[in-house]
Design a protein around this motif. Structure first.
Motif, PDB file in Angstrom:
ATOM      1  N   SER A   1      -0.649 -14.111 -14.221  1.00  0.00           N
ATOM      2  CA  SER A   1       0.079 -15.053 -15.063  1.00  0.00           C
ATOM      3  C   SER A   1      -0.559 -16.427 -14.955  1.00  0.00           C
ATOM      4  O   SER A   1      -1.236 -16.748 -13.982  1.00  0.00           O
ATOM      5  CB  SER A   1       1.547 -15.145 -14.622  1.00  0.00           C
ATOM      6  OG  SER A   1       2.194 -13.899 -14.771  1.00  0.00           O
ATOM      7  N   ASN A   2      -0.306 -17.240 -15.968  1.00  0.00           N
ATOM      8  CA  ASN A   2      -0.795 -18.616 -15.939  1.00  0.00           C
ATOM      9  C   ASN A   2       0.389 -19.563 -15.868  1.00  0.00           C
ATOM     10  O   ASN A   2       1.482 -19.239 -16.330  1.00  0.00           O
ATOM     11  CB  ASN A   2      -1.620 -18.911 -17.201  1.00  0.00           C
ATOM     12  CG  ASN A   2      -2.849 -18.026 -17.292  1.00  0.00           C
ATOM     13  OD1 ASN A   2      -3.785 -18.162 -16.531  1.00  0.00           O
ATOM     14  ND2 ASN A   2      -2.818 -17.095 -18.232  1.00  0.00           N
ATOM     15  N   TYR A   3       0.147 -20.718 -15.284  1.00  0.00           N
ATOM     16  CA  TYR A   3       1.203 -21.700 -15.108  1.00  0.00           C
ATOM     17  C   TYR A   3       0.696 -23.057 -15.548  1.00  0.00           C
ATOM     18  O   TYR A   3      -0.492 -23.338 -15.494  1.00  0.00           O
ATOM     19  CB  TYR A   3       1.654 -21.736 -13.644  1.00  0.00           C
ATOM     20  CG  TYR A   3       2.104 -20.399 -13.129  1.00  0.00           C
ATOM     21  CD1 TYR A   3       3.410 -19.959 -13.311  1.00  0.00           C
ATOM     22  CD2 TYR A   3       1.206 -19.546 -12.483  1.00  0.00           C
ATOM     23  CE1 TYR A   3       3.814 -18.715 -12.868  1.00  0.00           C
ATOM     24  CE2 TYR A   3       1.602 -18.300 -12.020  1.00  0.00           C
ATOM     25  CZ  TYR A   3       2.912 -17.886 -12.223  1.00  0.00           C
ATOM     26  OH  TYR A   3       3.310 -16.654 -11.780  1.00  0.00           O
TER      27      TYR A   3
ATOM     28  N   TRP B   1      -7.623 -19.580 -21.064  1.00  0.00           N
ATOM     29  CA  TRP B   1      -7.481 -19.972 -19.665  1.00  0.00           C
ATOM     30  C   TRP B   1      -8.777 -19.683 -18.908  1.00  0.00           C
ATOM     31  O   TRP B   1      -9.343 -18.603 -19.033  1.00  0.00           O
ATOM     32  CB  TRP B   1      -6.335 -19.198 -18.999  1.00  0.00           C
ATOM     33  CG  TRP B   1      -4.996 -19.400 -19.633  1.00  0.00           C
ATOM     34  CD1 TRP B   1      -4.391 -18.605 -20.557  1.00  0.00           C
ATOM     35  CD2 TRP B   1      -4.090 -20.480 -19.383  1.00  0.00           C
ATOM     36  NE1 TRP B   1      -3.157 -19.108 -20.912  1.00  0.00           N
ATOM     37  CE2 TRP B   1      -2.942 -20.263 -20.198  1.00  0.00           C
ATOM     38  CE3 TRP B   1      -4.117 -21.599 -18.537  1.00  0.00           C
ATOM     39  CZ2 TRP B   1      -1.852 -21.120 -20.192  1.00  0.00           C
ATOM     40  CZ3 TRP B   1      -3.030 -22.463 -18.541  1.00  0.00           C
ATOM     41  CH2 TRP B   1      -1.910 -22.221 -19.361  1.00  0.00           C
TER      42      TRP B   1
ATOM     43  N   ASP C   1       4.425 -18.628 -19.460  1.00  0.00           N
ATOM     44  CA  ASP C   1       3.453 -19.541 -18.837  1.00  0.00           C
ATOM     45  C   ASP C   1       4.276 -20.706 -18.315  1.00  0.00           C
ATOM     46  O   ASP C   1       4.424 -21.734 -18.974  1.00  0.00           O
ATOM     47  CB  ASP C   1       2.405 -20.033 -19.839  1.00  0.00           C
ATOM     48  CG  ASP C   1       1.526 -18.878 -20.361  1.00  0.00           C
ATOM     49  OD1 ASP C   1       0.795 -18.298 -19.562  1.00  0.00           O
ATOM     50  OD2 ASP C   1       1.624 -18.575 -21.559  1.00  0.00           O
TER      51      ASP C   1
END
Length: 494
Positions: free
Chosen positions: A207-209, A413, A487
């Motif tokens: 996952s991206n944050y 990303w 996100d």
């Protein structure tokens, strides 16, 4: 522009609307009118478990006042002129004192109402600048004697609450000036936030944050920063009802490579300490300062009472103190749960904010079209509804989107992040409607971007364009940005 509207603009611009005294007789408690629709929906007989003691404190109650149709029309015309290039009033904002003198209730009427409150033993805590409300305190017994409604106890979803058992009543003589009590209960406004989760290593795990530098890249803020537009010299006021730990904010800014810029924590009354709302407060303070990295963040904290939500008190404080040109509110209530006085209070408050040049930003919510249900409910039961705090025409209702990056995350990303700013976003990421509800694979409950048509307000003339429903209603939200845990936004807490 029609002739009548032109006349209103001229009158408002020249400050020719005279205040009139509308209370003509002495208030008589035996001749009353009922303020219908001012009982909280959950204050029902099946939840009742007893009555409040006569001495039960009802502090910081807000009595919403009605300046009158003439004043409201004139103020609307002035606001339109303030927004029209070429007008003599263009961007000439009023002070709260000017609001009071031109568009508040008359001093005579104000004195009549405060005298009536005093005759029942209430303490007038404050008359907020603008003369559009009164803050007062007393007991349940005083409320019963003055407003002819009993404060009772209700057990709802395992929580004990206090609320008025019937619609309040006021003397007939005051009806032209008094909209009513904003609330006489402690059912709190909904805090709009999604799931909080601990992230041990946010550069991995599939996952991206979002770090502040990611937001700047995705929404193209870097050219503004380079040009020196970062909020320096201005301020953002945040509505709060809990305190925060300042070190969380300083750690957040240091960790993400932001300049040192501590927020101001402004206590409006007694310090409520740190409550369960701290997640919302930390998110709001850290991220408003992360985007407006040079702006002064003014976090206003008002404790809730048995009669009034701290959100109402903080919002009123920001506007009547003219605290900042931008304010942010991440709370709400569905329109149908708000009584006439509540809706009128916020309509008047945001109208005053607009005339003072305050941009009022309010979260649309996070339970999809089901604005009367909390996002953590498995099934909606309250019908279609929107947030009544943001549905008036004087506020900007802000909704939520979800990044559409799942099919090709590598295009948006980077595989590693910047060591200083923790940035990993490469470019703008396409957005779609935020929907993580139980209606989609992997979703749950009602989590989704909120919005819909107001049941109260008609469509303003400026809400027109491709895709805007021709429904004759005020539609929300007005704008939307990333809000999904798909996100998630990174915060530092504890």
């Amino acid at each position: 522009m029609g002739v009548m509207r032109f006349l209103w603009v001229v009158l408002a611009s020249c400050s020719l609307i005279a205040q009139t005294n509308r209370i003509q007789t002495v208030p008589d408690d035996t001749r009353t009118v009922t303020l219908t629709g001012n009982r909280y929906p959950s204050a029902r007989a099946e939840y009742e478990v007893g009555s409040a003691s006569p001495g039960h404190r009802m502090d910081k109650m807000i009595l919403a006042l009605n300046p009158g149709d003439e004043q409201n029309l004139a103020l609307d015309a002035l606001i339109a002129a303030q927004q029209t290039p070429g007008s003599r009033s263009y961007q000439k904002w009023l002070t709260p004192e000017e609001i009071a003198d031109q568009f508040g209730v008359s001093e005579n009427d104000l004195n009549q109402v405060t005298a009536w409150l005093g005759s029942h033993g209430f303490t007038v805590d404050e008359v907020p600048t603008g003369r559009r409300s009164i803050v007062f305190s007393g007991t349940a017994a005083m409320v019963k004697a003055a407003f002819h409604t009993e404060i009772k106890q209700y057990l709802v979803n395992g929580e004990l609450h206090y609320a008025n058992a019937s619609d309040p009543q006021i003397p007939e003589a005051l009806a032209a000036v008094v909209l009513g009590t904003v609330t006489l209960h402690d059912f709190g406004r909904t805090s709009f936030r999604t799931v909080k989760q601990t992230v041990s290593d946010f550069a991995s795990g599939g996952s991206n944050y979002l770090a502040p530098a990611d937001f700047a890249t995705i929404y193209n803020l870097n050219p503004l920063y380079t040009a020196g537009t970062d909020g320096t010299g201005t301020s953002i006021a945040i509505v709060g009802r809990t305190n925060i730990t300042l070190s969380d904010v300083t750690t957040f800014r240091s960790y993400f490579g932001l300049p040192v810029n501590n927020p101001q924590i402004i206590l409006n009354g007694t310090n409520p300490g740190i409550t369960s709302d701290v997640d919302e407060a930390v998110l709001d303070v850290e991220w408003s300062g992360a985007v407006g990295r040079g702006a002064t963040i003014k976090f206003v904290v008002s404790g809730s009472t048995s009669a009034t939500d701290g959100v109402d008190l903080s919002a009123q404080y920001i506007v009547t103190k003219n605290l900042a040109p931008v304010m942010s509110t991440s709370y709400g209530s569905c329109e149908s749960a708000m009584g006439t006085a509540e809706l009128g209070f916020y309509k008047n408050l945001w109208q005053q904010a607009a005339a003072q040049g305050i941009s009022t930003m309010i979260s649309a919510g996070d339970s999809g079209a089901a604005g009367c249900d909390t996002a953590s409910e498995a099934t909606a039961t309250g019908g279609k509804a929107v947030n009544g705090l943001c549905s008036s025409i004087y506020s900007v209702c802000v909704g939520g989107t979800q990044f559409n990056d799942a099919s090709n995350a590598g295009a948006y990303w980077a595989s590693s992040m910047n060591a200083t700013t923790k940035e990993s976003a490469i470019s703008y990421i396409p957005e779609m409607a935020w929907n993580q509800s139980g209606s989609v694979s992997g979703g749950s409950d009602l989590w989704a971007g909120a919005g819909g048509a107001s049941a109260i307000y008609t469509k303003p003339s400026w809400q027109a364009g491709p895709g805007v429903p021709a429904d004759g209603r005020r539609d929300v939200p007005d704008v939307s940005l990333a809000a999904s845990t798909h996100d998630g936004f990174l915060v530092v807490e504890g």
